[in-house]
Scaffold this motif. Structure first.
Motif, PDB file in Angstrom:
ATOM      1  N   LEU A  49       0.762  -1.760   0.034  1.00 29.27           N
ATOM      2  CA  LEU A  49       0.184   0.198   0.281  1.00 29.27           C
ATOM      3  C   LEU A  49       1.157   1.369   0.307  1.00 29.27           C
ATOM      4  CD1 LEU A  49      -3.399   0.786   0.393  1.00 29.27           C
ATOM      5  CD2 LEU A  49      -2.462   0.559   2.864  1.00 29.27           C
ATOM      6  N   GLU A  50       0.635   1.816  -0.806  1.00 31.81           N
ATOM      7  CA  GLU A  50       1.249   3.627  -0.353  1.00 31.81           C
ATOM      8  C   GLU A  50       0.530   4.901  -0.996  1.00 31.81           C
ATOM      9  OE1 GLU A  50       5.030   3.325  -3.581  1.00 31.81           O
ATOM     10  OE2 GLU A  50       5.683   1.216  -3.158  1.00 31.81           O
ATOM     11  N   ASP A  51       0.658   5.518  -0.808  1.00 34.04           N
ATOM     12  CA  ASP A  51       0.311   6.684  -0.723  1.00 34.04           C
ATOM     13  C   ASP A  51      -0.259   7.696  -2.409  1.00 34.04           C
ATOM     14  OD1 ASP A  51      -0.989   6.638   1.242  1.00 34.04           O
ATOM     15  OD2 ASP A  51       0.000   8.475   2.141  1.00 34.04           O
ATOM     16  N   ALA A  52      -0.477   8.219  -3.120  1.00 33.26           N
ATOM     17  CA  ALA A  52      -0.554   8.686  -4.448  1.00 33.26           C
ATOM     18  C   ALA A  52       0.281   9.781  -3.622  1.00 33.26           C
ATOM     19  CB  ALA A  52      -1.688   9.080  -4.858  1.00 33.26           C
ATOM     20  N   GLY A  53       1.069  10.851  -4.417  1.00 33.73           N
ATOM     21  CA  GLY A  53       2.229  12.073  -5.000  1.00 33.73           C
ATOM     22  C   GLY A  53       1.278  13.037  -5.285  1.00 33.73           C
ATOM     23  N   LEU A  54       0.619  13.664  -4.221  1.00 30.48           N
ATOM     24  CA  LEU A  54      -0.053  14.416  -4.426  1.00 30.48           C
ATOM     25  C   LEU A  54       0.362  16.300  -4.327  1.00 30.48           C
ATOM     26  CD1 LEU A  54      -2.866  14.140  -1.901  1.00 30.48           C
ATOM     27  CD2 LEU A  54      -2.437  13.228  -4.297  1.00 30.48           C
ATOM     28  N   GLU A  55       0.143  17.071  -5.216  1.00 33.20           N
ATOM     29  CA  GLU A  55       0.796  18.299  -5.732  1.00 33.20           C
ATOM     30  C   GLU A  55      -0.296  19.257  -5.366  1.00 33.20           C
ATOM     31  OE1 GLU A  55       3.682  18.764  -6.318  1.00 33.20           O
ATOM     32  OE2 GLU A  55       4.443  17.155  -6.874  1.00 33.20           O
ATOM     33  N   PRO A  56       0.342  20.006  -4.061  1.00 29.17           N
ATOM     34  CA  PRO A  56      -1.073  21.440  -4.140  1.00 29.17           C
ATOM     35  C   PRO A  56      -1.317  22.166  -5.134  1.00 29.17           C
ATOM     36  CG  PRO A  56       1.358  21.960  -2.988  1.00 29.17           C
ATOM     37  CD  PRO A  56       1.157  20.495  -3.643  1.00 29.17           C
ATOM     38  N   VAL A  57      -2.895  22.287  -5.104  1.00 27.89           N
ATOM     39  CA  VAL A  57      -3.897  23.466  -6.187  1.00 27.89           C
ATOM     40  C   VAL A  57      -2.857  24.557  -5.837  1.00 27.89           C
ATOM     41  CG1 VAL A  57      -5.386  23.725  -8.026  1.00 27.89           C
ATOM     42  CG2 VAL A  57      -5.519  21.887  -7.031  1.00 27.89           C
ATOM     43  N   SER A  58      -2.612  25.534  -6.309  1.00 28.76           N
ATOM     44  CA  SER A  58      -2.366  26.841  -5.908  1.00 28.76           C
ATOM     45  C   SER A  58      -3.797  27.615  -5.602  1.00 28.76           C
ATOM     46  CB  SER A  58      -1.077  28.095  -6.331  1.00 28.76           C
ATOM     47  OG  SER A  58      -1.232  27.704  -8.116  1.00 28.76           O
ATOM     48  N   THR A  59      -3.707  28.764  -4.901  1.00 30.68           N
ATOM     49  CA  THR A  59      -4.600  30.151  -5.794  1.00 30.68           C
ATOM     50  C   THR A  59      -4.209  30.688  -5.736  1.00 30.68           C
ATOM     51  OG1 THR A  59      -4.338  30.600  -2.976  1.00 30.68           O
ATOM     52  CG2 THR A  59      -6.221  28.947  -3.647  1.00 30.68           C
ATOM     53  N   GLU A  60      -4.982  32.528  -6.461  1.00 28.40           N
ATOM     54  CA  GLU A  60      -5.167  33.260  -6.838  1.00 28.40           C
ATOM     55  C   GLU A  60      -6.194  34.233  -6.567  1.00 28.40           C
ATOM     56  OE1 GLU A  60      -5.678  33.550 -11.317  1.00 28.40           O
ATOM     57  OE2 GLU A  60      -4.500  31.266 -11.683  1.00 28.40           O
ATOM     58  N   LEU A  61      -5.237  35.275  -5.940  1.00 31.34           N
ATOM     59  CA  LEU A  61      -6.016  36.130  -5.620  1.00 31.34           C
ATOM     60  C   LEU A  61      -6.884  37.447  -6.878  1.00 31.34           C
ATOM     61  CD1 LEU A  61      -3.599  38.213  -2.959  1.00 31.34           C
ATOM     62  CD2 LEU A  61      -5.290  36.750  -2.520  1.00 31.34           C
ATOM     63  N   ARG A  62      -7.880  37.270  -6.152  1.00 29.17           N
ATOM     64  CA  ARG A  62      -8.602  38.493  -7.447  1.00 29.17           C
ATOM     65  C   ARG A  62      -8.361  40.165  -7.608  1.00 29.17           C
ATOM     66  NH1 ARG A  62     -15.657  36.320  -8.022  1.00 29.17           N
ATOM     67  NH2 ARG A  62     -14.675  33.973  -8.674  1.00 29.17           N
ATOM     68  N   GLN A  63      -7.947  40.083  -6.102  1.00 29.15           N
ATOM     69  CA  GLN A  63      -8.155  42.217  -6.132  1.00 29.15           C
ATOM     70  C   GLN A  63      -6.253  41.634  -5.122  1.00 29.15           C
ATOM     71  OE1 GLN A  63      -8.849  44.302  -6.965  1.00 29.15           O
ATOM     72  NE2 GLN A  63     -10.603  42.437  -8.006  1.00 29.15           N
ATOM     73  N   PRO A  64      -5.247  42.369  -4.886  1.00 33.89           N
ATOM     74  CA  PRO A  64      -4.136  42.866  -4.197  1.00 33.89           C
ATOM     75  C   PRO A  64      -4.519  42.539  -3.502  1.00 33.89           C
ATOM     76  CG  PRO A  64      -4.072  44.377  -6.573  1.00 33.89           C
ATOM     77  CD  PRO A  64      -5.540  43.287  -6.183  1.00 33.89           C
ATOM     78  N   ASP A  65      -5.110  43.219  -2.795  1.00 38.43           N
ATOM     79  CA  ASP A  65      -5.673  43.339  -0.929  1.00 38.43           C
ATOM     80  C   ASP A  65      -6.354  42.008  -0.285  1.00 38.43           C
ATOM     81  OD1 ASP A  65      -7.807  43.941  -2.297  1.00 38.43           O
ATOM     82  OD2 ASP A  65      -7.948  46.145  -0.804  1.00 38.43           O
ATOM     83  N   ASP A  66      -6.885  40.952  -1.310  1.00 36.38           N
ATOM     84  CA  ASP A  66      -7.783  40.175  -0.997  1.00 36.38           C
ATOM     85  C   ASP A  66      -6.889  39.560   0.404  1.00 36.38           C
ATOM     86  OD1 ASP A  66     -10.016  40.518  -2.376  1.00 36.38           O
ATOM     87  OD2 ASP A  66      -9.701  38.874  -3.785  1.00 36.38           O
ATOM     88  N   GLU A  67      -7.299  38.934   1.507  1.00 31.98           N
ATOM     89  CA  GLU A  67      -7.692  38.540   2.366  1.00 31.98           C
ATOM     90  C   GLU A  67      -7.310  36.621   1.755  1.00 31.98           C
ATOM     91  OE1 GLU A  67      -7.498  36.853   6.902  1.00 31.98           O
ATOM     92  OE2 GLU A  67      -8.771  38.712   6.003  1.00 31.98           O
ATOM     93  N   TYR A  68      -8.041  36.045   1.089  1.00 33.84           N
ATOM     94  CA  TYR A  68      -8.460  34.344   0.720  1.00 33.84           C
ATOM     95  C   TYR A  68      -8.120  34.953  -0.779  1.00 33.84           C
ATOM     96  CZ  TYR A  68      -9.452  34.253   5.706  1.00 33.84           C
ATOM     97  OH  TYR A  68      -9.792  34.582   7.066  1.00 33.84           O
ATOM     98  N   GLY A  69      -7.690  33.684  -1.769  1.00 33.47           N
ATOM     99  CA  GLY A  69      -7.419  33.030  -2.627  1.00 33.47           C
ATOM    100  C   GLY A  69      -8.201  32.599  -3.022  1.00 33.47           C
ATOM    101  N   TRP A  70      -8.728  32.143  -4.595  1.00 33.35           N
ATOM    102  CA  TRP A  70      -9.526  31.390  -5.756  1.00 33.35           C
ATOM    103  C   TRP A  70      -9.158  29.701  -5.514  1.00 33.35           C
ATOM    104  CZ3 TRP A  70     -15.288  32.207  -6.007  1.00 33.35           C
ATOM    105  CH2 TRP A  70     -15.705  33.305  -5.363  1.00 33.35           C
ATOM    106  N   TRP A  71      -9.399  28.898  -6.262  1.00 36.73           N
ATOM    107  CA  TRP A  71      -8.961  28.108  -6.993  1.00 36.73           C
ATOM    108  C   TRP A  71      -9.320  28.762  -8.191  1.00 36.73           C
ATOM    109  CZ3 TRP A  71      -9.714  26.053  -1.299  1.00 36.73           C
ATOM    110  CH2 TRP A  71      -8.808  25.939  -0.805  1.00 36.73           C
ATOM    111  N   ASN A  72      -9.450  28.028  -9.587  1.00 33.78           N
ATOM    112  CA  ASN A  72      -9.438  28.285 -10.143  1.00 33.78           C
ATOM    113  C   ASN A  72      -9.307  26.406 -11.051  1.00 33.78           C
ATOM    114  OD1 ASN A  72     -10.481  30.976 -10.465  1.00 33.78           O
ATOM    115  ND2 ASN A  72      -8.466  31.344 -10.791  1.00 33.78           N
ATOM    116  N   LEU A  73     -10.535  26.043 -11.085  1.00 33.69           N
ATOM    117  CA  LEU A  73     -10.352  24.211 -11.132  1.00 33.69           C
ATOM    118  C   LEU A  73     -11.223  24.435 -13.029  1.00 33.69           C
ATOM    119  CD1 LEU A  73     -12.145  23.178  -7.342  1.00 33.69           C
ATOM    120  CD2 LEU A  73      -9.507  23.547  -8.429  1.00 33.69           C
ATOM    121  N   GLU A  74      -9.733  23.908 -13.401  1.00 31.29           N
ATOM    122  CA  GLU A  74     -10.846  22.691 -14.844  1.00 31.29           C
ATOM    123  C   GLU A  74     -11.893  21.837 -14.323  1.00 31.29           C
ATOM    124  OE1 GLU A  74      -7.696  22.591 -17.667  1.00 31.29           O
ATOM    125  OE2 GLU A  74      -7.197  24.641 -17.445  1.00 31.29           O
ATOM    126  N   SER A  75     -11.960  21.203 -15.153  1.00 28.77           N
ATOM    127  CA  SER A  75     -12.527  19.941 -15.190  1.00 28.77           C
ATOM    128  C   SER A  75     -11.800  18.898 -15.024  1.00 28.77           C
ATOM    129  CB  SER A  75     -13.364  19.848 -16.361  1.00 28.77           C
ATOM    130  OG  SER A  75     -12.722  18.982 -17.657  1.00 28.77           O
TER     131      SER A  75
END
Length: 151
Positions: A49-75
């Motif tokens: 049994l071995e775990d899959a290798g996972l890569e984090p999906v990065s977020t993007e800020l909509r506005q430079p002063d936003d506190e939280y980002g968005w994941w823009n996910l493709e299908s």
């Protein structure tokens, strides 16, 4: 849950309890999303049994002063990790996707949870999906005699 404990006693690290806790359960939030970069493996006996290798999906800020980002996910398929975790579960609980996620082309499986919140596959339909950090994507509910309204 016993008469002395509530569902919210079983969940730790809530982002904002007044919004997340309601009469029908507790909404859970997305803390991280990953893509599977390397395959995992499962065998019959568990020795390989071995775990899959996972890569984090990065977020993007909509506005430079936003506190939280968005994941823009493709299908496609992603792996979802919640911010919250279970602490004091006496009986299995049911975790399901929120209607708001389903109505926007996203989905994850409904599962029974008992000791921890697992990583979950997140499916995104054609057209994609935008998810903000800490978005409420799942609902944790009690199922069974304790959750039945006897009035």
């Amino acid at each position: 849950m016993s008469p002395d404990t509530t569902l919210s006693d079983a969940v730790d690290n809530l982002v904002y309890e007044p919004t997340q806790v309601h009469d029908h359960g507790i909404d859970l939030t997305v803390g991280a999303l990953y893509e599977v970069a390397e395959p995992g493996s499962i065998d019959f006996g568990g020795d390989e049994l071995e775990d899959a290798g996972l890569e984090p999906v990065s977020t993007e800020l909509r506005q430079p002063d936003d506190e939280y980002g968005w994941w823009n996910l493709e299908s496609g398929q992603y792996v979802l990790q919640h911010n919250e975790f279970l602490t004091d579960v006496e009986e299995p609980l049911y975790l399901q996707p929120r209607n708001e996620l389903l109505a926007r082309g996203g989905s994850h499986p409904s599962v029974w949870v008992a000791s921890h919140l697992p990583l979950l596959p997140l499916s995104v339909a054609d057209g994609g999906l935008r998810l903000k950090e800490n978005a409420r994507v799942s609902t944790l509910v009690e199922v069974g005699p304790a959750s039945i309204d006897k009035s």
